[in-house]
Design a protein around this motif. Structure first.
Motif, PDB file in Angstrom:
ATOM      1  N   PRO A   1       0.740  -1.234   0.033  1.00 13.30           N
ATOM      2  CA  PRO A   1      -0.063   0.129  -0.139  1.00 13.30           C
ATOM      3  C   PRO A   1       0.722   1.404   0.019  1.00 13.30           C
ATOM      4  O   PRO A   1       0.349   2.379  -0.294  1.00 13.30           O
ATOM      5  CB  PRO A   1      -1.028  -0.134   1.421  1.00 13.30           C
ATOM      6  N   LEU A   2       2.182   1.177   0.510  1.00  9.60           N
ATOM      7  CA  LEU A   2       2.947   2.516   0.622  1.00  9.60           C
ATOM      8  C   LEU A   2       2.951   3.508  -0.460  1.00  9.60           C
ATOM      9  O   LEU A   2       2.669   4.635  -0.479  1.00  9.60           O
ATOM     10  CB  LEU A   2       4.303   2.115   1.306  1.00  9.60           C
ATOM     11  N   PRO A   3       3.306   2.766  -1.641  1.00  4.01           N
ATOM     12  CA  PRO A   3       3.344   3.751  -2.811  1.00  4.01           C
ATOM     13  C   PRO A   3       2.296   4.623  -3.191  1.00  4.01           C
ATOM     14  O   PRO A   3       2.161   5.693  -3.506  1.00  4.01           O
ATOM     15  CB  PRO A   3       3.835   2.819  -4.002  1.00  4.01           C
ATOM     16  N   THR A   4       0.970   3.652  -3.001  1.00  2.59           N
ATOM     17  CA  THR A   4      -0.147   4.450  -3.379  1.00  2.59           C
ATOM     18  C   THR A   4      -0.433   5.524  -2.381  1.00  2.59           C
ATOM     19  O   THR A   4      -1.012   6.656  -2.888  1.00  2.59           O
ATOM     20  CB  THR A   4      -1.423   3.529  -3.253  1.00  2.59           C
ATOM     21  N   LEU A   5      -0.295   5.130  -1.023  1.00  7.00           N
ATOM     22  CA  LEU A   5      -0.553   6.375  -0.113  1.00  7.00           C
ATOM     23  C   LEU A   5       0.480   7.506  -0.254  1.00  7.00           C
ATOM     24  O   LEU A   5      -0.031   8.528   0.161  1.00  7.00           O
ATOM     25  CB  LEU A   5      -0.188   5.302   1.496  1.00  7.00           C
ATOM     26  N   LYS A   6       1.585   7.223  -0.629  1.00  2.00           N
ATOM     27  CA  LYS A   6       2.536   8.157  -0.615  1.00  2.00           C
ATOM     28  C   LYS A   6       1.805   9.145  -1.978  1.00  2.00           C
ATOM     29  O   LYS A   6       1.961  10.602  -1.853  1.00  2.00           O
ATOM     30  CB  LYS A   6       3.914   7.840  -0.942  1.00  2.00           C
ATOM     31  N   ARG A   7       1.619   8.557  -3.071  1.00  4.98           N
ATOM     32  CA  ARG A   7       0.968   9.417  -4.070  1.00  4.98           C
ATOM     33  C   ARG A   7      -0.260  10.236  -3.749  1.00  4.98           C
ATOM     34  O   ARG A   7      -0.688  11.196  -4.207  1.00  4.98           O
ATOM     35  CB  ARG A   7       0.530   8.388  -5.203  1.00  4.98           C
ATOM     36  N   ALA A   8      -1.254   9.412  -2.923  1.00  2.00           N
ATOM     37  CA  ALA A   8      -2.402  10.143  -2.494  1.00  2.00           C
ATOM     38  C   ALA A   8      -2.039  11.352  -1.662  1.00  2.00           C
ATOM     39  O   ALA A   8      -2.590  12.516  -1.733  1.00  2.00           O
ATOM     40  CB  ALA A   8      -3.143   9.194  -1.600  1.00  2.00           C
ATOM     41  N   GLN A   9      -1.086  11.088  -0.760  1.00  2.00           N
ATOM     42  CA  GLN A   9      -0.876  12.436   0.099  1.00  2.00           C
ATOM     43  C   GLN A   9      -0.260  13.469  -0.657  1.00  2.00           C
ATOM     44  O   GLN A   9      -0.629  14.542  -0.602  1.00  2.00           O
ATOM     45  CB  GLN A   9       0.495  11.857   1.120  1.00  2.00           C
ATOM     46  N   GLN A  10       0.748  13.118  -1.836  1.00  2.00           N
ATOM     47  CA  GLN A  10       1.312  14.140  -2.621  1.00  2.00           C
ATOM     48  C   GLN A  10       0.070  14.858  -3.376  1.00  2.00           C
ATOM     49  O   GLN A  10      -0.097  16.221  -3.701  1.00  2.00           O
ATOM     50  CB  GLN A  10       2.127  13.459  -3.707  1.00  2.00           C
ATOM     51  N   PHE A  11      -1.132  14.031  -3.715  1.00  2.00           N
ATOM     52  CA  PHE A  11      -1.954  14.512  -4.637  1.00  2.00           C
ATOM     53  C   PHE A  11      -2.828  15.487  -3.665  1.00  2.00           C
ATOM     54  O   PHE A  11      -3.211  16.440  -4.189  1.00  2.00           O
ATOM     55  CB  PHE A  11      -2.898  13.147  -4.943  1.00  2.00           C
ATOM     56  N   LEU A  12      -2.855  15.262  -2.456  1.00  2.00           N
ATOM     57  CA  LEU A  12      -3.954  16.356  -1.616  1.00  2.00           C
ATOM     58  C   LEU A  12      -3.031  17.411  -1.228  1.00  2.00           C
ATOM     59  O   LEU A  12      -3.697  18.168  -0.401  1.00  2.00           O
ATOM     60  CB  LEU A  12      -4.281  15.296  -0.320  1.00  2.00           C
ATOM     61  N   GLY A  13      -1.683  17.535  -1.741  1.00  2.00           N
ATOM     62  CA  GLY A  13      -0.841  18.434  -1.346  1.00  2.00           C
ATOM     63  C   GLY A  13      -0.484  18.515   0.437  1.00  2.00           C
ATOM     64  O   GLY A  13      -0.178  19.437   0.764  1.00  2.00           O
ATOM     65  N   LEU A  14      -0.324  17.366   0.842  1.00  2.00           N
ATOM     66  CA  LEU A  14       0.107  17.197   2.236  1.00  2.00           C
ATOM     67  C   LEU A  14       1.349  16.891   2.390  1.00  2.00           C
ATOM     68  O   LEU A  14       2.132  16.292   1.217  1.00  2.00           O
ATOM     69  CB  LEU A  14      -0.847  16.001   3.002  1.00  2.00           C
ATOM     70  N   LYS A  15       1.816  17.215   3.425  1.00  2.00           N
ATOM     71  CA  LYS A  15       3.290  16.833   3.815  1.00  2.00           C
ATOM     72  C   LYS A  15       3.296  15.266   3.708  1.00  2.00           C
ATOM     73  O   LYS A  15       2.606  14.389   4.455  1.00  2.00           O
ATOM     74  CB  LYS A  15       3.764  17.319   5.439  1.00  2.00           C
ATOM     75  N   PRO A  16       4.411  14.746   3.491  1.00  2.00           N
ATOM     76  CA  PRO A  16       4.703  13.143   3.374  1.00  2.00           C
ATOM     77  C   PRO A  16       4.519  12.621   4.942  1.00  2.00           C
ATOM     78  O   PRO A  16       5.117  13.336   5.712  1.00  2.00           O
ATOM     79  CB  PRO A  16       6.125  12.722   2.879  1.00  2.00           C
ATOM     80  N   HIS A  17       3.930  11.605   4.954  1.00  2.00           N
ATOM     81  CA  HIS A  17       3.829  10.915   6.501  1.00  2.00           C
ATOM     82  C   HIS A  17       4.100   9.482   6.202  1.00  2.00           C
ATOM     83  O   HIS A  17       3.434   8.855   5.420  1.00  2.00           O
ATOM     84  CB  HIS A  17       2.622  11.124   7.053  1.00  2.00           C
TER      85      HIS A  17
END
Ligand SMILES: Nc1ncnc2c1ncn2[C@@H]1O[C@H](COP(=O)(O)OS(=O)(=O)O)[C@@H](OP(=O)(O)O)[C@H]1O
Length: 322
Positions: free
Chosen positions: A242-258
């Motif tokens: 799941p991690l790569p998808t979650l990372k892209r989703a965070q980026q897409f929402l303009g959020l700091k990586p977590h």
């Protein structure tokens, strides 16, 4: 005597209808009960929220409570599909990010409850602190152009997330869900259900089959919103890692990586995570064991989706491994 019996039968029929309707609408009534309570609370807060948040000589409402309540807002992003593609795992795992909050249940405002108005929709949203974003998921949204139009009219800048899955896996997953819910109605196997006996071809009239035709469903969304507003992810890859998808989703929402702390849970056979130091996996209805389909039937199903899959990859400009 006859008339008396008829009256009794009439009475029983009415009782039966009322009982059936009560059972059918029970969950909806429960929902609207909560909504009404929320709305009443909102109205009361509006009434008391003068400068000092106090009623004349009456009780005061704590300032921070009012401002917390007032920060309930519309979603910044919606997971619009698709059904049985990993939408629950995605939204729950996205919420491990400290700035993401989600509506716990599926929203269904833009398809089923549109008539209730956007105030109703907002009242169901999570309470947000500064810098937090709200998301919701309703996998059936993706199926209709009307829903796309409604969402665009509601907010043309909203972000949309789509998670897709190999349509054959999706089909089997939908079949298993139906079997679990209506065991007596589902007596045929996957092959018998979706492949026509006489011609050995896929039965395209079946809704479960049609739900795997992603290009057709996504076309209006891409036309209306454009490619930049929609993040499209591969559910099979997400399930495996799941991690790569979650990372892209965070980026897409303009959020700091977590760094979301998800880990593969051997006994569940899927990724789980820690919530307040406790292991949290999705319930048993998610991640059912798929039956082995005879290879001839599997080939028929796979080749049915080959062309629609190619259409999808061409349309979205990327390929998935299915
Ligand atoms: N971590 C984790 N845990 C459990 N399940 C996971 C997970 N990640 C992805 N999946 C896959 O999600 C599938 C269910 O998809 P949805 O949540 O979209 O279903 S639903 O439309 O909301 O009913 C579900 O489908 P089935 O395996 O067919 O049950 C799973 O394959």
């Amino acid at each position: 005597m006859m008339q008396k019996q008829l009256r009794i039968i009439n009475y029983l029929v009415i009782v039966g209808i009322v009982y059936r309707n009560i059972t059918f609408y029970k969950s909806k009534l429960w929902d609207s009960y909560h909504t009404s309570v929320d709305n009443i609370v909102d109205i009361l807060f509006d009434a008391v929220a003068d400068e000092n948040y106090c009623l004349h000589g009456g009780p005061c409402v704590p300032k921070n409570y009012v401002s917390m309540y007032k920060s309930q807002s519309y979603p910044d992003a919606i997971i619009i599909g698709c059904k049985k593609c990993g939408t629950r795992a995605l939204i729950d795992m996205m919420c491990l990010h400290p700035q993401i909050k989600a509506l716990r249940r599926e929203g269904h405002y833009f398809d089923d409850f549109y008539a209730l108005g956007d105030y109703w929709y907002k009242s169901r949203m999570p309470i947000l602190a500064d810098h937090e974003v709200a998301i919701e998921k309703t996998p059936s949204y993706m199926l209709s152009r009307l829903t796309a139009e409604r969402i665009y009219n509601f907010n043309p800048d909203i972000k949309l997330i789509v998670i897709l899955r190999n349509p054959v896996d999706r089909l089997i997953s939908d079949y298993l869900q139906k079997q679990a819910r209506f065991p007596k109605a589902v007596v045929l196997s996957v092959g018998e259900t979706y492949i026509k006996n006489k011609t050995n071809t896929v039965d395209e009239t079946k809704v479960h089959v049609q739900k795997g035709l992603y290009a057709k469903q996504l076309k209006p969304w891409l036309e209306i919103f454009g490619t930049k507003s929609i993040l499209i992810e591969d559910g099979n890859a997400f399930t495996k890692d799941p991690l790569p998808t979650l990372k892209r989703a965070q980026q897409f929402l303009g959020l700091k990586p977590h760094n979301n702390h998800v880990y593969f849970n051997k006994s569940k056979g899927f990724y789980c995570w820690l919530e307040n130091s406790q292991t949290k996996c999705l319930a048993g209805a998610k991640g059912r064991k798929h039956p082995k389909i005879p290879s001839q039937q599997m080939n028929i199903l796979k080749s049915y989706y080959t062309k629609p899959n190619e259409d999808l990859f061409k349309m979205i400009g990327k390929r998935f491994d299915w």
